[in-house]
Scaffold this active site. Structure first.
Site, PDB file in Angstrom:
ATOM      1  N   PRO A  14      -8.182  13.036   0.719  1.00 25.45           N
ATOM      2  CA  PRO A  14      -6.863  12.429   1.165  1.00 25.45           C
ATOM      3  C   PRO A  14      -6.726  11.245   0.891  1.00 25.45           C
ATOM      4  CG  PRO A  14      -8.117  13.930   3.063  1.00 25.45           C
ATOM      5  CD  PRO A  14      -8.921  13.667   2.014  1.00 25.45           C
ATOM      6  N   GLU A  15      -5.681  10.382   0.729  1.00 31.25           N
ATOM      7  CA  GLU A  15      -5.330   9.049   0.679  1.00 31.25           C
ATOM      8  C   GLU A  15      -4.754   8.518   1.834  1.00 31.25           C
ATOM      9  OE1 GLU A  15      -4.056   8.434  -3.621  1.00 31.25           O
ATOM     10  OE2 GLU A  15      -4.995  10.210  -4.073  1.00 31.25           O
ATOM     11  N   LYS A  84      -9.194   4.614   4.945  1.00 26.17           N
ATOM     12  CA  LYS A  84      -8.950   5.869   5.218  1.00 26.17           C
ATOM     13  C   LYS A  84      -9.734   6.285   6.311  1.00 26.17           C
ATOM     14  CE  LYS A  84      -9.737   6.762   0.587  1.00 26.17           C
ATOM     15  NZ  LYS A  84      -9.646   7.400  -0.761  1.00 26.17           N
ATOM     16  N   ARG A 154     -16.346  21.421   3.001  1.00 21.54           N
ATOM     17  CA  ARG A 154     -17.317  21.033   2.012  1.00 21.54           C
ATOM     18  C   ARG A 154     -18.233  20.190   2.919  1.00 21.54           C
ATOM     19  NH1 ARG A 154     -14.986  19.483  -3.757  1.00 21.54           N
ATOM     20  NH2 ARG A 154     -17.511  19.516  -4.364  1.00 21.54           N
ATOM     21  N   ARG A 197      -9.296  -9.307 -11.353  1.00 23.89           N
ATOM     22  CA  ARG A 197      -9.740  -8.435 -12.111  1.00 23.89           C
ATOM     23  C   ARG A 197      -8.977  -8.247 -13.284  1.00 23.89           C
ATOM     24  NH1 ARG A 197     -13.158  -7.969  -8.501  1.00 23.89           N
ATOM     25  NH2 ARG A 197     -14.132  -6.129  -7.601  1.00 23.89           N
ATOM     26  N   ARG A 307     -12.441  10.793 -13.465  1.00 24.14           N
ATOM     27  CA  ARG A 307     -11.147  11.085 -12.855  1.00 24.14           C
ATOM     28  C   ARG A 307      -9.943  11.111 -13.910  1.00 24.14           C
ATOM     29  NH1 ARG A 307     -11.775  10.069  -7.223  1.00 24.14           N
ATOM     30  NH2 ARG A 307      -9.974  11.617  -6.917  1.00 24.14           N
TER      31      ARG A 307
END
Ligand code: ZN
Length: 317
Positions: A14-15, A84, A154, A197, A307
Site C-alpha cells: 500500500p502507498e 505509510k 504474508r 539527487r 521494480r
C-alpha cells in the site's frame, strides 16, 4: 483458504493513498472506542517498544501477554498517519503503530456487521469469507461490541505498542521526506530535494521514502505519465517546466487516488471491506502491452532495481 500463485503475484505494498484511506475511514469509527480485550492469534505480529523490525520479530509469549493486557481498558483518541505508518493514539501514555507492509489489512465491523461476508482479495474468484480467517492475527474487541481485525496474509506487517516518550525514537518514523499532500510542501522545497539527487532516475527518485514520503510503484508511474516525462530520465535533465509538472502531478495524482479510496490491486481492502476504485483508471501502471488511453501507443515497461515501471513511449519524453 487455498492460496494460489496469483495472489502472491498481485500482492503489492500500500502507498500513501491506501494508508490515508484506512486512516480516514477508521478515525471516526475508532475515536472514543474503549478496548475491552485484544486477542493476539500470532505473536510475531505484535511488539512492545520502539525497536527495529529485526528485534521485533524475536517475540515470546510475555510480549503477547503484555501487549494485550496493557491495551485492555484503554480508549482510542485519534488515528493518524505519518508516511505509510498508522498511529492509533490512546488516552493514556501509549500509542499503537501499525504498518501494513505488503498485505496488512485493518477491517472494522460494528456489532451488527460481525456476520458480514467480504472478499479479502480484489479478484473475482476470491471467496466470500467471514472474519476472523486464517490470516487474521490480531482482534481488538471494543466495549460496544464492535471489532477491529488485523489480517496479514504474508505476515510482513506489525503492530507496535509504544509510549508517547518512545514515539520520537521509533526508527521507521525517522528520516522520512516531507508529506507530499501537506500544505507546506511547496515547489521550492521540491526543487531543493531534486537538487540533492541530480544523478537519480526519476522513477527511483519518486520511490525513495527519504526524499518524498509515501510514493511507491503505482503512483510514481502515474505521476510521471501525468508530467509527460519518462521514468528513466535523470533528475539533472529536467527543465523548469518539467519540474513544475512533476510537482503538480504528485499533488494531483495522490489527491485523486485518496478521493477514489486508493487502488485495490490484489489485496488492498478498505476498513469497510469495500474496494478502492483508483485502479480502474490507472493510465500506465499494470498496463504494459495495452494501448495508451491518450495516443494509442503500446505502453512499455522496464525494470528499475527489480521494480517494473510502465510508461507511454510517445506521451512521455
Ligand atoms: Zn500515449
Amino acid at each position: 483458504m487455498q492460496v494460489s500463485w496469483k495472489l502472491l503475484y498481485y500482492s503489492r505494498m500500500p502507498e500513501l493513498p491506501e494508508v490515508e484511506t484506512v486512516v480516514r475511514e477508521l478515525r471516526p469509527k475508532l475515536k472514543q472506542k474503549k478496548i475491552k480485550a485484544v486477542r493476539v492469534l500470532m505473536g510475531k505480529m505484535v511488539a512492545m517498544g520502539p525497536g527495529t523490525l529485526s528485534n521485533l520479530r524475536q517475540t515470546h509469549d510475555g510480549i503477547t501477554y503484555t501487549f494485550a493486557s496493557t491495551l485492555r481498558g484503554q480508549t482510542i483518541t485519534d488515528v493518524q498517519r505519518r508516511a505509510k505508518m498508522m498511529i492509533i493514539d490512546l488516552a493514556g501514555k501509549y500509542a499503537i503503530l501499525v504498518h501494513l507492509k505488503m498485505t496488512g489489512q485493518l477491517i472494522f465491523f460494528g456489532k451488527k456487521e460481525l456476520d458480514k461476508q467480504i472478499r479479502l482479495f480484489n479478484i473475482k474468484t476470491s471467496p466470500l469469507v467471514h472474519l476472523p480467517t486464517k490470516s487474521t492475527h490480531v482482534i481488538f474487541e471494543f466495549t460496544d461490541g464492535s471489532k477491529l481485525f488485523y489480517n496479514d496474509f504474508r505476515q510482513f506487517g506489525y503492530l507496535k505498542l509504544v509510549t508517547d516518550r518512545e514515539l520520537p525514537r521509533v526508527p521507521e518514523l525517522q528520516n522520512y521526506g516531507p508529506e507530499p499532500l501537506a500544505t507546506n510542501f511547496t515547489i521550492d522545497k521540491f526543487v531543493a530535494i531534486l537538487d540533492k539527487r541530480p544523478k537519480a532516475k526519476l522513477k527511483q527518485f519518486l520511490m525513495d521514502p527519504n526524499l518524498v514520503a509515501g510514493i511507491g510503484n503505482i503512483y510514481s508511474d502515474e505521476i510521471l505519465y501525468y508530467a509527460k516525462v519518462k521514468p528513466m530520465r535523470l533528475v539533472k535533465s529536467l527543465t523548469k517546466s518539467e519540474k513544475n509538472r512533476i510537482f503538480k502531478g504528485i499533488r494531483k495524482i495522490l489527491t485523486d487516488a485518496v478521493n477514489h479510496c486508493g487502488s485495490s490491486v490484489g489485496d488492498f481492502v478498505r476498513p469497510s471491506g469495500d474496494w478502492g476504485t483508483y485502479g480502474l483508471i490507472h493510465k500506465v501502471y499494470g498496463r504494459a502491452g495495452e494501448k495508451c488511453k491518450i495516443c494509442g501507443s503500446i505502453i512499455k515497461s522496464m525494470k528499475f532495481n527489480g521494480r517494473t515501471g510502465s510508461f507511454c513511449p510517445r506521451c512521455q519524453h
